[in-house]
Write a protein that holds these residues in place. Structure first.
Motif, PDB file in Angstrom:
ATOM      1  N   MET A   1      44.756 -11.097   8.035  1.00  0.00           N
ATOM      2  CA  MET A   1      44.535 -10.424   9.313  1.00  0.00           C
ATOM      3  C   MET A   1      45.706 -10.683  10.262  1.00  0.00           C
ATOM      4  N   HIS A   2      46.216 -11.926  10.268  1.00  0.00           N
ATOM      5  CA  HIS A   2      47.375 -12.231  11.110  1.00  0.00           C
ATOM      6  C   HIS A   2      48.587 -11.399  10.687  1.00  0.00           C
TER       7      HIS A   2
ATOM      8  N   GLY B   1      46.281 -15.256  18.139  1.00  0.00           N
ATOM      9  CA  GLY B   1      46.269 -16.193  17.025  1.00  0.00           C
ATOM     10  C   GLY B   1      47.544 -16.976  16.841  1.00  0.00           C
ATOM     11  N   VAL B   2      48.625 -16.585  17.522  1.00  0.00           N
ATOM     12  CA  VAL B   2      49.880 -17.322  17.395  1.00  0.00           C
ATOM     13  C   VAL B   2      49.773 -18.608  18.198  1.00  0.00           C
TER      14      VAL B   2
ATOM     15  N   HIS C   1      60.142 -18.144  13.591  1.00  0.00           N
ATOM     16  CA  HIS C   1      59.048 -18.814  12.908  1.00  0.00           C
ATOM     17  C   HIS C   1      57.804 -18.734  13.779  1.00  0.00           C
ATOM     18  N   LEU C   2      56.715 -18.212  13.202  1.00  0.00           N
ATOM     19  CA  LEU C   2      55.429 -18.117  13.903  1.00  0.00           C
ATOM     20  C   LEU C   2      54.416 -19.007  13.194  1.00  0.00           C
ATOM     21  N   LYS C   3      53.715 -19.776  13.967  1.00  0.00           N
ATOM     22  CA  LYS C   3      52.645 -20.629  13.424  1.00  0.00           C
ATOM     23  C   LYS C   3      51.325 -20.138  13.996  1.00  0.00           C
ATOM     24  N   TRP C   4      50.431 -19.765  13.087  1.00  0.00           N
ATOM     25  CA  TRP C   4      49.159 -19.186  13.501  1.00  0.00           C
ATOM     26  C   TRP C   4      48.100 -20.270  13.639  1.00  0.00           C
ATOM     27  N   ASP C   5      47.168 -19.984  14.516  1.00  0.00           N
ATOM     28  CA  ASP C   5      46.058 -20.905  14.750  1.00  0.00           C
ATOM     29  C   ASP C   5      45.029 -20.716  13.643  1.00  0.00           C
ATOM     30  N   GLY C   6      44.916 -21.704  12.769  1.00  0.00           N
ATOM     31  CA  GLY C   6      43.993 -21.612  11.640  1.00  0.00           C
ATOM     32  C   GLY C   6      42.928 -22.678  11.708  1.00  0.00           C
ATOM     33  N   PRO C   7      42.161 -22.832  10.625  1.00  0.00           N
ATOM     34  CA  PRO C   7      41.102 -23.853  10.585  1.00  0.00           C
ATOM     35  C   PRO C   7      41.702 -25.242  10.498  1.00  0.00           C
TER      36      PRO C   7
END
Length: 203
Positions: free
Chosen positions: A99-100, A152-153, A179-185
């Motif tokens: 989805m991201h 979500g980033v 560089h993108l870091k997504w907010d995950g679990p």
């Protein structure tokens, strides 16, 4: 006091001694009978208690036998609901990176390629790396800020700025790595989801 021929002048002492011995025998016999009676009553009471307990246990076992099928069905349904919830959580966890990525591709599709042109994109779980060519530092920073504003980033950065491959000396084009870091679990759930995905892949 006795005479020389051995006559006892006090015969009542012998009688008293015999009576005392009889009383002791009667007392001992009475005590023994009372003890035996008490033991017998205790055994009878224990026998009645054992019968009562056996009846109660039999009644409880009958109730449990009647309740066993519904309890087994309830346990099965609870287990299935738990497994379904775990599958849904795994599916949601594994689908988040996709989805991201779709959101990022949609955002890149709306971007103008005149200032910043994406040449390569790599997605690894909750991390995205973009290689792009840019002609302006300010345009690169603004481009990254727009991507960092996506839902979500969690973090973003630019690095490895150098002259683009094939660019002439007169050209001002240079390469950037975003560089993108997504907010995950949390890391634990993420590791479990990735392990589950790897296991399914091996199967």
């Amino acid at each position: 006091m006795t005479f020389a021929h051995g006559f006892n002048l006090l015969p009542h002492r012998q009688r008293d001694a015999r009576l005392a011995r009889r009383r002791r025998y009667v007392e001992w016999t009475s005590a023994t009978l009372c003890g035996c009676t008490a033991v017998a009553l205790l055994m009878v009471w224990q026998a009645f208690e054992r019968v009562r307990i056996d009846r109660q246990r039999a009644a409880i076992e009958q109730r449990l036998a009647v309740l066993a099928p519904p309890l087994a069905e309830h346990t099965r349904l609870v287990g299935e609901a738990r497994e379904e919830r775990l599958r849904n959580e795994r599916a949601a966890t594994l689908s988040e990176p996709l989805m991201h990525l779709l959101d990022l591709l949609d955002a890149l599709g709306r971007e103008s390629s005149e200032a910043v042109a994406v040449r390569q994109l790599r997605q690894r779980g909750w991390d995205t790396e973009l290689l792009a060519a840019s002609s302006d530092h300010a345009a690169s920073a603004a481009w990254l800020n727009r991507l960092a504003a996506l839902k979500g980033v969690k973090d973003s950065d630019l690095s490895d700025m150098r002259r683009a491959t094939g660019a002439t000396e007169a050209s001002s084009a240079f390469e950037i790595k975003a560089h993108l870091k997504w907010d995950g679990p949390p890391e634990k759930k993420r590791a479990q989801a990735e392990a589950h995905q790897n296991t399914r892949g091996k199967q």
